[in-house]
Design an enzyme around this catalytic site. Structure first.
Site, PDB file in Angstrom:
ATOM      1  N   CYS A 202       1.706  -3.487   3.903  1.00  0.00           N
ATOM      2  CA  CYS A 202       1.129  -2.183   4.659  1.00  0.00           C
ATOM      3  C   CYS A 202       0.013  -2.521   5.522  1.00  0.00           C
ATOM      4  O   CYS A 202      -0.085  -2.023   6.526  1.00  0.00           O
ATOM      5  CB  CYS A 202       0.238  -1.291   3.761  1.00  0.00           C
ATOM      6  SG  CYS A 202      -0.796  -2.276   2.484  1.00  0.00           S
TER       7      CYS A 202
ATOM      8  N   HIS B 255      -4.712  -0.656  -0.501  1.00  0.00           N
ATOM      9  CA  HIS B 255      -3.579  -0.246   0.477  1.00  0.00           C
ATOM     10  C   HIS B 255      -4.383  -0.083   1.947  1.00  0.00           C
ATOM     11  O   HIS B 255      -5.311   0.564   1.940  1.00  0.00           O
ATOM     12  CB  HIS B 255      -3.130   1.161   0.017  1.00  0.00           C
ATOM     13  CG  HIS B 255      -2.133   1.532   0.813  1.00  0.00           C
ATOM     14  ND1 HIS B 255      -0.817   0.903   1.347  1.00  0.00           N
ATOM     15  CD2 HIS B 255      -1.956   2.798   1.610  1.00  0.00           C
ATOM     16  CE1 HIS B 255      -0.144   1.866   1.911  1.00  0.00           C
ATOM     17  NE2 HIS B 255      -0.667   2.866   2.309  1.00  0.00           N
TER      18      HIS B 255
END
Length: 1040
Positions: free
Chosen positions: A50, A305
């Site tokens: 990510c 994330h």
């Protein structure tokens, strides 16, 4: 380890193609989903990438970087096709980056893959799964690009766009000498801890001065001595694009651990850097920067994330928030209605119909019927061609219509319950109250959404997902566990050419345009194929000429394959199309053709409604994949009239009768046969068919394979009910009790109720008389029947005197005619075991269906008594097995005395032991004052009366063996070696405490048995040695 984690779901650039088969398509063969309403593409997450995805999206939406990369042609970079040629100069990283950017801009898919790019980095699957720091990756990626572009016109691409200079100066307070050091940077790292925002952090770095004074002086090179001085830093050169890394992660030296700084840290949309520059006379336009990307980290310092907020500088995406989109849809629907178009907008019509309904939701089919009633025309005729099926149309407007989870009911969402009023023709619609005097029909097209101050919109790109956001949403990333981590600014004076606005093809090389065009063509082709496959349904056509009707259902006269024809057709086609296709397949068909829905049932094939309405679509009439259709003339099959519909469904019933002896398999309680009846058959007709000679019928809904419990009697007044109305379905069981079996049915309060237990047969054999008089009778019982009742029934059936009841008992008998106990009837067929207590039930006695009991003379033990076997010594050949009945509360000593008395023995030199699984004397019952119940002595156990007195508590009995001097001692072998040499022979001389004394000597083993010694368990080995000397001296006349 990772399986197919890094395999593409579908690659339209490579030669992977979707399979033509409709059934069982592998997931990777399906085309990816197209772009959503934003018209922007996301990037797939390979497991932990990510951070890479967020940085790549930022570079993509940096038009100057993107166009500079696209300007490098194959003549400078080479081609990917040449990458495997040994002598070819191919720059893989920029080529893969070009290709990825082209896919993100032009390929019509929801998300692109970075697999080829990460492979060009040399990453393994471990690297793709491991999450790195995005700030570190930014520097590494730029370094890799610079290295790869050496020798090309793009060699200075990174420096040209991102390079800046910071100058550090130290000014001497005495001679005013200035010492300066220049530093290059591609990004600036600013503090977060203890700082309110970006402007304050830059002020502390480039405006505040550090002073050298008192004990902290500076050595001036000009003065050649320690002097007071001031130190400061300034921005000497500003890059076109300024990257700022926030120091969110710090180290706590007191706790010795890392932590994430989550305090509030503000950053502006626009910032003027002139106060922080060396040239303060610069024009503001040269120092003004605008924020265009914010990489956000969600989580802690050990994991989390990344996603990114990006301002769409070239306006490539379609920015439309959900609530504004809903309003525009509603506005357009009302404008279409008021303009009186020839084809009314279905959105407004359906909303008007649903707004009049009192119920929150109505069936979708009912909505179509109401449309027909109010408009005088069906959905299929008026709207289907333009808008598709009604159900699909409702699903495509989830912001307005609320569908039930199964999709069969629909209603208006609360926010869209407008005050519609329809006249009898359903044409005049009243508009809702309008706010701010906005004219709903002032324009033919929806108004363009309001632009931000910079004329661009913001999007949240979170791996594969892209959604529009508002500029004020940036404030949510000032603080917290989900907060800004990297900021990207661009100079405000950088202007984009008009032809680049809204044009994703701008400046893309021709070869990439051709590649993406071909990929999109292939993508559309595959989507069309998959759409056709997903809408295609397989129908099973059953031909009447291949069937015959008997036993209440249709059965193929040939094999299944020969009786059924498979037809694949698009569910969007009409029933008329299906009928024509069937006619073409069956060229020899004559006369009327009727298509009826069919369903295979346990009894056979049954027909339901006739398919009618050739203008209706197959999806609209509910034809699903795998549906069965019967092709016939609508009247008869093979000359037999066929009753159709749910009222004539055939039902297969399992008809049970109490099993005779040896009927069925082991443990089966009933004899079973299957019968087929129409669900409309009355119970009276059922009774006449199954019990013509009389009797009663009981129902059990658990089926033939379940335990036959909860039987319910059908009463006389139930005889007019039908099979369906009383709840009989396929697989239900009915029990037929003849007149002599009805003793199991109790008559209570005028109602017949059956036992809720299993009904079984038991057999009783008479052992009370001489052998010639032995008889066998069957006794019906339930698992709760008491043994005393079974005994009385057997005495009556055997026609014996009832006085025998007080002098007899029941004992299980095995197949060889030996009397057994229930627990051992299967596993110990040779053992004679105890009588069954008369107060036991069949279940407690562990008796099974068909068990054989013997009626024997003798009184049965009570439930508080134990029937035990015993023998004297463990040798069964020398000591016969005897029986005894004793109270379970008797002590071990009392039980031993009874056994000694019965066997004619006396004295105190005896004790009891259990019989182990080897049929030898095992564990001693050493607690002579404990009761048999406390020691878990059970009915049917065998005990061994063993000679010898048990040692007192805390004492042991140990057998002693002596090693004799060997006459054939080997040369050089000492006594210890000799002992070691015979140790392996000791297994053959193990003596249990209950065993008889062995032979005193064993030839060839050099050992002599000296007897047993009783000694305290806490005695030492020296004590054992001293006690062992005595028997040796007595036996052999000399000492150790």
């Amino acid at each position: 380890m990772f399986g197919d984690l890094f395999e593409e779901d579908f690659s339209f650039i490579s030669n992977n193609h979707c399979g033509k088969g409709k059934k069982s398509k592998p997931r990777e063969s399906e085309p990816p989903a197209p772009r959503d309403s934003t018209n922007l593409s996301g990037i797939k997450n390979q497991g932990g990438t990510c951070y890479l995805n967020s940085l790549l999206q930022t570079l993509l939406f940096t038009p100057e970087f993107r166009e500079a990369l696209f300007s490098l042609g194959p003549e400078e970079l080479g081609t990917l096709d040449d990458s495997r040629k040994p002598d070819a100069k191919v720059r893989i990283i920029p080529l893969q980056l070009q290709r990825l950017f082209a896919q993100l801009l032009l390929l019509d898919q929801q998300a692109a893959s970075t697999t080829d790019l990460t492979e060009s980095f040399g990453w393994s699957s471990h690297e793709e799964m491991r999450q790195h720091d995005v700030q570190e990756l930014n520097r590494i990626l730029f370094s890799a690009l610079e290295t790869s572009l050496v020798g090309t016109s793009g060699h200075d691409l990174i420096n040209r766009l991102y390079h800046g200079i910071v100058v550090n100066q130290i000014v001497c307070k005495e001679c005013k000498n200035v010492s300066e050091r220049q530093e290059d940077f591609l990004d600036l790292t600013v503090a977060v801890k203890g700082v309110a925002g970006l402007e304050e952090a830059l002020w502390n770095m480039y405006v505040e001065e550090e002073y050298f004074e008192k004990d902290n002086l500076y050595r001036c090179g000009a003065c050649d001595k320690l002097v007071e001085a001031s130190k400061s830093a300034k921005l000497r050169k500003l890059p076109p694009f300024l990257t700022i890394s926030l120091l969110r992660f710090n180290f706590d030296f007191e706790k010795c651990e890392r932590y994430k700084e989550t305090s509030c840290y503000t950053f502006p949309i626009q910032i003027n850097l002139r106060p922080f520059c060396e040239q303060t006379e610069m024009d503001d336009s040269e120092c003004m920067y605008e924020l265009f990307s914010v990489i956000i980290h969600k989580g802690g310092c050990y994991g989390g994330h990344y996603h990114v907020y990006i301002r769409d500088v070239d306006q490539l995406g379609n920015w439309q928030l959900q609530e504004e989109e809903d309003g525009l849809i509603e506005d357009k629907a009302l404008r279409d209605t008021e303009n009186g178009k020839e084809t009314e907008n279905p959105l407004a019509v359906l909303k008007g119909i649903l707004s009049e309904e009192e119920a929150k939701q109505i069936p979708v089919d009912q909505l179509g019927q109401k449309l027909l009633e109010k408009k005088g025309v069906s959905w299929n005729k008026k709207y289907r061609k333009q808008y598709g099926a009604l159900r699909k149309y409702l699903q495509n407007h989830p912001q307005i219509f609320q569908l039930s989870p199964d999709g069969n009911r629909v209603g208006l969402k609360e926010t869209h319950k407008l005050l519609f009023k329809l006249d009898s023709r359903g044409r005049d619609l009243q508009s809702p109250p309008q706010k701010n005097d906005v004219q709903w029909n002032c324009e033919k097209t929806p108004p363009r959404p309001r632009a931000t101050s910079a004329g661009c919109h913001w999007f949240d790109l979170n791996d594969s997902k892209v959604q529009p956001i508002k500029e004020k949403d940036l404030e949510k990333q000032f603080q917290g566990k989900e907060s800004a981590y990297m900021l990207f600014y661009r100079k405000a004076q950088l202007k984009r050419p008009p032809e680049a606005r809204g044009n994703p093809r701008y400046q893309i090389p021709e070869h990439l345009l051709n590649e993406m065009n071909a990929a999109n063509t292939e993508l559309q082709k595959k989507r069309a194929e998959c759409d056709s496959a997903s809408n295609g349904i397989d129908l099973h056509l059953h031909l009447s000429s291949c069937y015959k009707f008997h036993n209440g259902a249709l059965h193929p006269s040939l094999s299944w394959k020969e009786s059924v024809v498979d037809l694949t057709i698009d569910r969007r086609r009409t029933l008329g199309d299906l009928r024509r296709a069937v006619f073409q397949m069956l060229e020899s068909w004559e006369g009327d053709m009727v298509l009826s829905m069919a369903k295979p049932l346990p009894a056979g094939l049954h027909l339901y409604q006739v398919l009618d309405g050739d203008e209706l679509t197959l999806d609209g009439i509910g034809l699903a994949d795998g549906a069965d259709i019967f092709v016939w003339n609508g009247k008869e099959v093979g000359g037999t009239k066929v009753l159709t519909g749910p009222d004539h469904e055939p039902v297969v019933l399992n008809v049970l009768r109490l099993a005779e002896h040896n009927e069925g398999g082991k443990g089966q309680h009933f004899s079973e046969a299957q019968h087929v009846f129409s669900c409309s058959t009355s119970l009276g007709q059922l009774h006449s068919a199954l019990a013509p000679a009389g009797g009663i019928i009981l129902k059990n809904g658990s089926g033939a394979e379940g335990e036959a419990k909860n039987w319910e009697v059908f009463r006389e007044e139930d005889m007019k009910e039908t099979v369906r109305s009383v709840g009989l379905r396929d697989g239900c069981s009915v029990l037929i009790l003849d007149s002599h079996d009805q003793s199991f049915v109790n008559v209570a309060s005028g109602n017949l109720t059956a036992f809720t237990y299993d009904i079984s047969w038991l057999q009783v054999k008479n052992f009370c008389g001489v052998e010639e008089e032995e008889k066998l009778v069957k006794i019906t019982a339930t698992i709760e029947t008491v043994m005393s009742d079974i005994k009385m029934k057997a005495i009556r059936e055997l026609q014996l005197e009832e006085e025998l009841a007080n002098e007899s008992c029941l004992r299980p008998v095995n197949g060889n005619g030996k009397l057994l106990s229930p627990a051992a009837a299967d596993v110990l067929p040779g053992f004679v075991l105890p009588e069954v207590p008369e107060d036991y039930t069949v279940k407690e006695a562990e008796l099974k269906m068909g068990s054989l009991l013997g009626l024997c003379r003798g009184k049965a033990p009570a439930s508080t008594q134990l029937f035990l076997y015993f023998m004297v010594g463990s040798d069964q050949n020398c000591s016969p097995e005897m029986e005894i009945v004793v109270e379970e509360t008797a002590s071990v000593r009392e039980c031993l005395n009874l056994m000694l008395e019965k066997s004619g023995l006396s004295g105190d030199n005896w004790h009891l032991r259990r019989l182990d699984w080897c049929y030898e004397a095992g564990e001693a019952l050493s607690q002579e004052n404990a009761t048999l119940k406390e020691l878990n002595v059970c009915r049917g156990d065998t005990l061994v009366v063993t000679e010898g007195k048990l040692p007192e508590k805390g004492f042991l009995k140990i057998p002693i063996w002596w090693l004799k001097p060997s006459s054939h001692k080997k040369h050089g072998e000492n006594a210890q070696d000799q002992v070691n040499g015979v140790t392996w022979k000791m297994d053959a001389l193990q003596v249990s405490a209950a065993a008889a004394p062995p032979e005193p000597t064993h030839t060839g083993l050099d050992l002599c048995y000296a007897g047993r010694i009783e000694i305290a368990g806490e005695a030492s080995l020296e004590d054992l040695k001293m006690q062992s000397v005595v028997p040796w001296h007595l036996c052999h006349g000399h000492w150790l």
